[in-house]
Every structure is written in structure tokens, then in C-alpha cells.
Design a protein around this motif. Sequence first.
Motif, PDB file in Angstrom:
ATOM      1  N   THR A  79       0.420  -1.174  -0.185  1.00 16.39           N
ATOM      2  CA  THR A  79       0.405   0.189  -0.101  1.00 16.39           C
ATOM      3  C   THR A  79       0.534   1.000   0.029  1.00 16.39           C
ATOM      4  OG1 THR A  79      -1.766  -1.044   0.939  1.00 16.39           O
ATOM      5  CG2 THR A  79      -1.432   1.022   1.283  1.00 16.39           C
ATOM      6  N   VAL A  80       0.135   2.282  -0.787  1.00 17.31           N
ATOM      7  CA  VAL A  80       0.857   3.480  -0.576  1.00 17.31           C
ATOM      8  C   VAL A  80       0.063   4.958  -0.660  1.00 17.31           C
ATOM      9  CG1 VAL A  80       0.337   3.989  -3.062  1.00 17.31           C
ATOM     10  CG2 VAL A  80       2.682   5.460  -2.004  1.00 17.31           C
ATOM     11  N   TYR A  81       0.182   5.797   0.184  1.00 13.87           N
ATOM     12  CA  TYR A  81      -0.337   6.582   1.221  1.00 13.87           C
ATOM     13  C   TYR A  81      -0.131   8.191   0.348  1.00 13.87           C
ATOM     14  CZ  TYR A  81      -1.243   2.906   4.829  1.00 13.87           C
ATOM     15  OH  TYR A  81      -1.225   1.290   4.624  1.00 13.87           O
ATOM     16  N   LEU A  82      -0.994   8.386   0.359  1.00  8.07           N
ATOM     17  CA  LEU A  82      -1.391  10.526   0.337  1.00  8.07           C
ATOM     18  C   LEU A  82      -1.583  10.366   1.177  1.00  8.07           C
ATOM     19  CD1 LEU A  82       0.384  12.079  -1.511  1.00  8.07           C
ATOM     20  CD2 LEU A  82      -1.558  12.551  -2.155  1.00  8.07           C
ATOM     21  N   GLN A  83      -0.892  11.501   2.469  1.00  7.43           N
ATOM     22  CA  GLN A  83      -0.966  12.490   3.460  1.00  7.43           C
ATOM     23  C   GLN A  83      -1.121  14.149   2.619  1.00  7.43           C
ATOM     24  OE1 GLN A  83      -2.185  11.546   6.722  1.00  7.43           O
ATOM     25  NE2 GLN A  83      -2.711  13.364   6.687  1.00  7.43           N
ATOM     26  N   MET A  84      -2.722  14.358   3.113  1.00  9.45           N
ATOM     27  CA  MET A  84      -3.213  15.328   1.798  1.00  9.45           C
ATOM     28  C   MET A  84      -3.110  16.775   2.863  1.00  9.45           C
ATOM     29  SD  MET A  84      -5.112  15.130  -1.071  1.00  9.45           S
ATOM     30  CE  MET A  84      -6.073  14.179  -0.300  1.00  9.45           C
ATOM     31  N   ASP A  85      -2.664  17.433   3.846  1.00  8.35           N
ATOM     32  CA  ASP A  85      -3.108  18.407   5.360  1.00  8.35           C
ATOM     33  C   ASP A  85      -2.991  19.569   4.793  1.00  8.35           C
ATOM     34  OD1 ASP A  85      -0.117  16.137   6.957  1.00  8.35           O
ATOM     35  OD2 ASP A  85      -2.824  16.532   7.125  1.00  8.35           O
ATOM     36  N   SER A  86      -3.370  20.852   5.412  1.00 10.11           N
ATOM     37  CA  SER A  86      -4.030  22.161   4.610  1.00 10.11           C
ATOM     38  C   SER A  86      -4.156  22.028   3.604  1.00 10.11           C
ATOM     39  CB  SER A  86      -2.472  23.312   4.620  1.00 10.11           C
ATOM     40  OG  SER A  86      -1.712  22.976   5.672  1.00 10.11           O
ATOM     41  N   LEU A  87      -5.141  21.755   3.239  1.00  9.61           N
ATOM     42  CA  LEU A  87      -6.018  21.347   2.091  1.00  9.61           C
ATOM     43  C   LEU A  87      -6.672  22.429   1.769  1.00  9.61           C
ATOM     44  CD1 LEU A  87      -7.424  18.146   2.537  1.00  9.61           C
ATOM     45  CD2 LEU A  87      -5.702  18.327   0.154  1.00  9.61           C
ATOM     46  N   LYS A  88      -6.684  23.551   0.038  1.00  8.08           N
ATOM     47  CA  LYS A  88      -7.023  24.159  -0.378  1.00  8.08           C
ATOM     48  C   LYS A  88      -8.356  23.687  -0.903  1.00  8.08           C
ATOM     49  CE  LYS A  88      -2.856  26.717  -0.234  1.00  8.08           C
ATOM     50  NZ  LYS A  88      -1.288  26.380  -1.133  1.00  8.08           N
ATOM     51  N   PRO A  89      -8.955  25.130  -1.664  1.00  9.30           N
ATOM     52  CA  PRO A  89     -10.184  24.740  -2.925  1.00  9.30           C
ATOM     53  C   PRO A  89      -9.669  23.647  -3.792  1.00  9.30           C
ATOM     54  CG  PRO A  89     -10.986  26.276  -1.129  1.00  9.30           C
ATOM     55  CD  PRO A  89      -9.522  26.134  -0.855  1.00  9.30           C
ATOM     56  N   GLU A  90      -8.541  24.147  -4.417  1.00  9.27           N
ATOM     57  CA  GLU A  90      -7.490  24.234  -5.681  1.00  9.27           C
ATOM     58  C   GLU A  90      -7.025  22.818  -5.919  1.00  9.27           C
ATOM     59  OE1 GLU A  90      -7.506  27.276  -3.767  1.00  9.27           O
ATOM     60  OE2 GLU A  90      -4.907  27.803  -4.403  1.00  9.27           O
ATOM     61  N   ASP A  91      -7.266  21.828  -4.799  1.00  6.29           N
ATOM     62  CA  ASP A  91      -6.901  20.508  -4.506  1.00  6.29           C
ATOM     63  C   ASP A  91      -7.536  20.007  -5.192  1.00  6.29           C
ATOM     64  OD1 ASP A  91      -4.855  21.413  -1.543  1.00  6.29           O
ATOM     65  OD2 ASP A  91      -4.391  21.135  -3.207  1.00  6.29           O
ATOM     66  N   THR A  92      -9.049  20.369  -4.987  1.00  4.48           N
ATOM     67  CA  THR A  92      -9.987  19.773  -5.737  1.00  4.48           C
ATOM     68  C   THR A  92     -10.424  18.627  -6.379  1.00  4.48           C
ATOM     69  OG1 THR A  92     -11.784  20.583  -4.360  1.00  4.48           O
ATOM     70  CG2 THR A  92     -12.444  19.763  -6.268  1.00  4.48           C
ATOM     71  N   ALA A  93     -10.254  17.518  -6.764  1.00  7.36           N
ATOM     72  CA  ALA A  93     -10.422  17.047  -8.096  1.00  7.36           C
ATOM     73  C   ALA A  93     -10.210  15.384  -7.941  1.00  7.36           C
ATOM     74  CB  ALA A  93      -8.674  17.431  -8.084  1.00  7.36           C
ATOM     75  N   MET A  94      -9.797  14.091  -8.831  1.00  9.19           N
ATOM     76  CA  MET A  94     -10.044  13.096  -8.941  1.00  9.19           C
ATOM     77  C   MET A  94      -8.407  12.566  -9.002  1.00  9.19           C
ATOM     78  SD  MET A  94     -11.539  10.665  -8.662  1.00  9.19           S
ATOM     79  CE  MET A  94     -13.429  10.593 -10.248  1.00  9.19           C
ATOM     80  N   TYR A  95      -7.701  12.348  -7.544  1.00  8.89           N
ATOM     81  CA  TYR A  95      -7.080  11.551  -7.387  1.00  8.89           C
ATOM     82  C   TYR A  95      -6.532  10.520  -7.641  1.00  8.89           C
ATOM     83  CZ  TYR A  95      -5.772  16.013  -4.841  1.00  8.89           C
ATOM     84  OH  TYR A  95      -5.934  17.072  -4.137  1.00  8.89           O
ATOM     85  N   TYR A  96      -5.678   9.681  -8.973  1.00  7.25           N
ATOM     86  CA  TYR A  96      -5.698   8.309  -8.843  1.00  7.25           C
ATOM     87  C   TYR A  96      -3.764   8.237  -8.404  1.00  7.25           C
ATOM     88  CZ  TYR A  96      -8.869   9.938 -12.663  1.00  7.25           C
ATOM     89  OH  TYR A  96      -9.945  10.006 -13.022  1.00  7.25           O
ATOM     90  N   CYS A  97      -3.676   7.073  -8.142  1.00  7.77           N
ATOM     91  CA  CYS A  97      -2.290   5.966  -7.922  1.00  7.77           C
ATOM     92  C   CYS A  97      -2.420   5.364  -8.703  1.00  7.77           C
ATOM     93  CB  CYS A  97      -3.484   4.727  -6.993  1.00  7.77           C
ATOM     94  SG  CYS A  97      -1.191   3.692  -6.261  1.00  7.77           S
TER      95      CYS A  97
END
Length: 125
Positions: A79-97
Motif C-alpha cells: 500500500t502507498v499513502y498520500l497524507q494531504m494536509d492544509s487542503l485548499k479548494p484548488e486541491d479539489t480533483a480526482m486523485y489517481y494512484c
Amino acid sequence: DVQLVESGGGSVQTGGSLKLSCAGSGVDYQHYCMGWFRQRPGRAREGVAVASMDSDNSTRYADFVKGRFTISQDNAKNTVYLQMDSLKPEDTAMYYCAADDRPWVCRGGFDGYQYWGQGTQVTVS
């Protein structure tokens, strides 16, 4: 066959955090690199963070997430992870591995990944 399954997306307020997970099967983690990409509405897909899964454990981040997102891995869980902090509206997206086992891809940054998950939506408001 390589299969990648993402999870952990959702809706969060500005400044909040989310942790995405990508479980892989059919992957020899000692010879793979894996990463996270995203596609914002109306935009092309872009690289977010990639990591080698071997002992090198090297990582690369897009400038727009440096200091906010962290990629990590648990080889025992494939498993690989992506910890996302301090999120901004411009981070809104479909995220793909994504994953790949070709050395020139793993050394090259964000280009050329051949295996993809279905994506998980992240919405920041």
C-alpha cells in the motif's frame, strides 16, 4: 495483472486533512515506483507525488504540494499513502494512484506510468 485500488477520498473544509490509500496487487514492490496524480475539473492530469518502492525510498513532489502532502508506503501491505494536509479548494480533483516497473519511468519523475487505479474524489470547500 497489476491492480491498484484507491480509497480515502471525500469532502473536507479548507485547511483540513485527508489520507488516501492505494492497495496494489500483482506488483513486485522491490522493483516498482508508485505515485499519486490528480485531475482537476477542466484540467489535464498532473503529477502530485511519486516514490520508489525499493530500498532507495526516494520521493518527488510537485511544487504545489510541497510541505503539505506526504507520500509514504507500507510494503508489507502493498500500500502507498498520500497524507494531504492544509487542503485548499484548488486541491479539489480526482486523485489517481499509478505504478510502473520500468527504470526510466521510475527515475524520470511523473511521466510514463502504465498502471492506473480508478481514482478517488477529493473535494475541498
